[in-house]
Enzyme design. Structure first.
Site, mmCIF file in Angstrom:
data_model
loop_
_atom_site.group_PDB
_atom_site.id
_atom_site.type_symbol
_atom_site.label_atom_id
_atom_site.label_comp_id
_atom_site.label_asym_id
_atom_site.label_seq_id
_atom_site.Cartn_x
_atom_site.Cartn_y
_atom_site.Cartn_z
ATOM 1 N N ARG A 149 0.689 -1.283 0.035
ATOM 2 C CA ARG A 149 -0.090 0.001 -0.025
ATOM 3 C C ARG A 149 1.019 1.342 -0.106
ATOM 4 O O ARG A 149 0.624 2.167 -0.702
ATOM 5 C CB ARG A 149 -0.879 -0.088 1.298
ATOM 6 N N HIS A 170 0.645 4.367 -2.702
ATOM 7 C CA HIS A 170 0.262 5.575 -2.131
ATOM 8 C C HIS A 170 1.183 6.628 -2.675
ATOM 9 O O HIS A 170 1.095 7.765 -2.431
ATOM 10 C CB HIS A 170 0.028 5.906 -0.712
ATOM 11 N N ASN A 202 -4.026 8.333 3.867
ATOM 12 C CA ASN A 202 -2.850 7.878 4.818
ATOM 13 C C ASN A 202 -2.947 8.013 6.401
ATOM 14 O O ASN A 202 -2.428 7.410 6.885
ATOM 15 C CB ASN A 202 -1.488 8.661 4.505
ATOM 16 N N HIS A 215 -7.079 2.532 10.792
ATOM 17 C CA HIS A 215 -6.487 1.405 11.621
ATOM 18 C C HIS A 215 -6.648 0.007 10.744
ATOM 19 O O HIS A 215 -6.527 -1.079 11.457
ATOM 20 C CB HIS A 215 -7.241 1.331 12.721
#
Ligand SMILES: *[C@@H]1O[C@H](CO)[C@@H](O)[C@H](O)[C@H]1NC(C)=O
Ligand SMILES: *[C@@H]1O[C@H](CO)[C@@H](O)[C@H](O)[C@H]1NC(C)=O
Length: 337
Positions: free
Chosen positions: A64, A68, A96, A203
């Site tokens: 990820r 990103h 983020n 989370h």
């Protein structure tokens, strides 16, 4: 005559082969550090391996991070920069905040590389290698990572907020955001399960909260399943862990059958009406083109794994800084002072 002709064809094919690698990766190429830091790839792999051994979920987190990075100003490690006097960190952006993780692993890799060959291996290349190594550790196919990216001198929180598709974005939005980065529908579907859908809610990496799919399970009044595409027994199972009210933070694996393995169960689930998120299901219900691709991957694991590797090379090659652009950061968290 015939022999020499086929020989000629053979030679010209051979000379084309390196060209196609260059074309795929722009100015990047896998041998970039062969002379300047021959142990670079081995060092990255070793640190990533330790981190994933400690926590399996880290593989998804590192994938990820690459996603990103590359969707914001290209693959230049802009997402690794912390806040400083003239930088607003992308770590505070909506995609983020509270969910981007794995920065300490990248720090560990960087520290090991600085010891071996100071100021040589970029943070952007570390991210690309870590994404490949994470995929392999999770059971995916390996690929050669074109290298030679350099690190940005700035960050773009605006780009981070606007360029990265959310796991629950509508299909047209996701398609548009991929297209802007030069990624097509094949890339979109291939990267969907393991890259795009990691982090549906803060989370959670590789998990989705009850709140992200509750509206699919309950109609306003009565007991019907609101979303007709959700398979009945799957709906019952989901309702058990995600009641009409309460349990908002209950977590569900995004890839229910095989949460941490690299395979095509994500696509099999979608075909069976067992895609967890509405944005999974729309790949199958809202576009004949993506539906056809989902069906192909559901039927052929090998095809999915090979395309995933190809699409990762493509994604990891979005607008890199090369040559004398940018810099090789000493710490991935800040530009060289
Ligand atoms: C960076 O600083 C801004 C304020 O200038 C703040 O809003 C943001 O939360 C900070 N980001 C992080 C990741 O600490
Ligand atoms: C996607 O999820 C976020 C946070 O979970 C929410 O704020 C947003 O409204 C959702 N967007 C859509 C299109 O459902």
């Amino acid at each position: 005559m015939v022999a020499s002709l086929s020989c000629l064809v053979f030679i010209s094919l051979l000379s084309l082969a390196p060209l196609s690698v260059v074309a795929e990766g722009g100015n990047l190429y896998p041998q970039f550090y062969d002379r300047t830091c021959p142990k670079a790839q081995e060092i990255v792999r070793s640190v990533v391996q330790q981190a994933v051994a400690k926590e399996v979920r880290m593989a998804a987190s590192l994938l990820r991070l690459e996603f990103h990075d590359c969707f914001v100003k290209g693959c230049d490690a802009s997402n690794l920069l912390d806040n400083s006097s003239n930088i607003v960190s992308e770590k505070g952006s909506n995609p983020n905040r509270n969910s981007a993780r794995g920065f300490e692993v990248i720090d560990d890799v960087k520290a090991a590389l600085e010891k071996e060959c100071p100021r040589t291996v970029s943070c952007a290349d570390i991210l690309a290698l870590a994404a490949r190594d994470s995929t392999v550790l999770a059971g995916g196919l390996s690929w050669e990572v074109p290298l030679g990216r350099r690190d940005s001198l700035g960050a773009s929180i605006k780009g981070s907020n606007s360029n990265i598709p959310a796991p629950n974005s509508t299909l047209p939005t996701i398609i548009t955001k991929f297209k802007r980065r030069g990624l097509d529908l094949v890339d979109l579907v291939a990267l969907s399960g393991k890259v795009l859908k990691t982090g549906a809610g803060s989370h959670t990496i590789g998990n989705a909260r009850c709140t992200s799919f509750r509206q699919r399970l309950y109609s306003q009044s009565g007991n019907e399943i609101a979303d007709a595409y959700v398979e009945a027994s799957f709906a019952v199972q989901l309702r058990n862990g995600c009641p009409r009210s309460g349990g908002d933070d209950n977590l569900f694996f995004l890839d229910a059958a095989t949460p941490t393995n690299f395979d095509n169960f994500y696509f099999k689930n979608i075909v069976a009406g067992k895609g967890l998120l509405s944005s999974d299901e729309v790949l199958f219900t809202k576009s004949p083109a993506t539906m056809a691709i989902v069906k192909q991957y559901a039927a052929d694991n090998e095809l999915f794994l090979r395309q995933f590797a190809k699409s990762m090379v493509k994604m990891s090659s979005i607008s890199p800084l090369t040559g004398t652009e940018g810099e090789i950061r000493v710490s991935c968290r800040k530009i060289n002072g």
